[in-house]
Design a protein around this motif. Structure first.
Motif, PDB file in Angstrom:
ATOM      1  N   ALA A  85      -0.345  38.060 -23.155  1.00 47.91           N
ATOM      2  CA  ALA A  85      -0.954  37.806 -24.468  1.00 47.91           C
ATOM      3  C   ALA A  85      -2.097  36.805 -24.345  1.00 47.91           C
ATOM      4  O   ALA A  85      -3.117  36.941 -25.029  1.00 47.91           O
ATOM      5  N   VAL A  86      -1.949  35.819 -23.465  1.00 49.42           N
ATOM      6  CA  VAL A  86      -3.024  34.829 -23.280  1.00 49.42           C
ATOM      7  C   VAL A  86      -4.245  35.501 -22.662  1.00 49.42           C
ATOM      8  O   VAL A  86      -5.365  35.322 -23.131  1.00 49.42           O
ATOM      9  N   TRP A 127      -6.022  37.738 -25.180  1.00 48.42           N
ATOM     10  CA  TRP A 127      -6.772  36.951 -26.161  1.00 48.42           C
ATOM     11  C   TRP A 127      -8.011  36.325 -25.528  1.00 48.42           C
ATOM     12  O   TRP A 127      -9.097  36.327 -26.117  1.00 48.42           O
ATOM     13  N   GLU A 128      -7.871  35.795 -24.302  1.00 44.59           N
ATOM     14  CA  GLU A 128      -9.032  35.213 -23.615  1.00 44.59           C
ATOM     15  C   GLU A 128     -10.123  36.251 -23.387  1.00 44.59           C
ATOM     16  O   GLU A 128     -11.308  35.933 -23.467  1.00 44.59           O
ATOM     17  N   THR A 156     -10.788  38.997 -25.175  1.00 48.35           N
ATOM     18  CA  THR A 156     -11.434  39.594 -26.350  1.00 48.35           C
ATOM     19  C   THR A 156     -11.616  38.635 -27.522  1.00 48.35           C
ATOM     20  O   THR A 156     -12.519  38.819 -28.330  1.00 48.35           O
ATOM     21  N   ALA A 157     -10.721  37.681 -27.631  1.00 47.41           N
ATOM     22  CA  ALA A 157     -10.689  36.774 -28.788  1.00 47.41           C
ATOM     23  C   ALA A 157     -10.621  37.540 -30.107  1.00 47.41           C
ATOM     24  O   ALA A 157     -11.073  37.068 -31.144  1.00 47.41           O
ATOM     25  N   SER A 158     -10.015  38.716 -30.033  1.00 47.05           N
ATOM     26  CA  SER A 158      -9.916  39.528 -31.238  1.00 47.05           C
ATOM     27  C   SER A 158      -8.796  39.007 -32.143  1.00 47.05           C
ATOM     28  O   SER A 158      -7.886  38.316 -31.697  1.00 47.05           O
ATOM     29  N   ARG A 159      -8.888  39.391 -33.384  1.00 51.94           N
ATOM     30  CA  ARG A 159      -7.866  39.003 -34.359  1.00 51.94           C
ATOM     31  C   ARG A 159      -6.489  39.551 -33.948  1.00 51.94           C
ATOM     32  O   ARG A 159      -5.487  38.860 -34.039  1.00 51.94           O
ATOM     33  N   ASP A 212      -5.422  40.346 -30.911  1.00 52.84           N
ATOM     34  CA  ASP A 212      -4.912  39.630 -29.743  1.00 52.84           C
ATOM     35  C   ASP A 212      -4.483  38.216 -30.104  1.00 52.84           C
ATOM     36  O   ASP A 212      -3.507  37.698 -29.565  1.00 52.84           O
ATOM     37  N   ARG A 213      -5.193  37.589 -31.037  1.00 46.35           N
ATOM     38  CA  ARG A 213      -4.799  36.257 -31.509  1.00 46.35           C
ATOM     39  C   ARG A 213      -3.436  36.343 -32.182  1.00 46.35           C
ATOM     40  O   ARG A 213      -2.550  35.528 -31.925  1.00 46.35           O
ATOM     41  N   THR A 214      -3.244  37.339 -33.017  1.00 47.62           N
ATOM     42  CA  THR A 214      -1.973  37.514 -33.721  1.00 47.62           C
ATOM     43  C   THR A 214      -0.843  37.757 -32.730  1.00 47.62           C
ATOM     44  O   THR A 214       0.248  37.193 -32.867  1.00 47.62           O
ATOM     45  N   LEU A 263      -0.740  36.773 -29.601  1.00 50.45           N
ATOM     46  CA  LEU A 263      -0.508  35.520 -28.879  1.00 50.45           C
ATOM     47  C   LEU A 263       0.291  34.544 -29.737  1.00 50.45           C
ATOM     48  O   LEU A 263       1.259  33.934 -29.262  1.00 50.45           O
TER      49      LEU A 263
END
Length: 121
Positions: free
Chosen positions: A3-4, A7-8, A10-13, A15-17, A19
C-alpha cells in the motif's frame, strides 16, 4: 506492491485510501497486542524477573537502538507517562541524558512528532 509503494508511485486518492485503511488495521492489531502484553506479560515479568534482569532488558534496548532514535523513544515514553512516572524515568537516566533532554531532546522530539502528526491529517 504494498500500500505504501502504491501510494508513493501514484499519490492517487484510491491508493491513499487503501494506505490509510491498511494503517488503521495495523494500528488496531498493534493496540490489541500492546494491551495484551501489558495485561498478561508485565505481571509475569514483575513476578519472575529480578530488578537486575529487567534492567538488562533496558540496557539491551539502549545498546541495540540507533542513537539517533533513542531521543524519539524517550520522548514517546515521556509523553504518555504521568508526572510521577516521568520523574522516575528522568531520574534513572545517565546525567548526560538528564541534561540533554530539556536542552535539546524535547525540541527534537517535538519537531519529529509534529511532522508525524501533520502527516496523519
Amino acid at each position: 506492491m504494498s500500500a505504501v509503494s502504491a501510494w508513493e508511485a501514484t499519490a492517487s486518492r484510491a491508493d491513499r485510501t487503501a494506505l490509510v485503511s491498511a494503517l488503521a488495521e495495523h494500528r488496531g492489531v498493534l493496540t490489541t497486542h500492546l494491551d495484551d502484553e501489558e495485561a498478561r506479560l508485565l505481571p509475569l515479568a514483575s513476578r519472575y524477573l529480578t530488578a537486575a534482569e529487567w534492567a538488562k532488558l533496558g540496557d539491551h534496548f539502549v545498546a541495540s537502538t540507533p542513537k539517533s532514535q533513542l531521543i524519539i523513544f524517550l520522548g514517546a515514553v515521556l509523553e504518555d507517562a504521568d508526572p510521577g512516572e516521568r520523574a522516575s524515568i528522568l531520574s534513572a537516566l545517565p546525567w548526560v541524558a538528564r541534561i540533554a533532554w530539556p536542552a535539546i531532546g524535547r525540541r527534537i522530539y517535538a519537531r519529529h512528532i509534529r511532522a508525524v502528526r501533520s502527516e496523519e491529517s
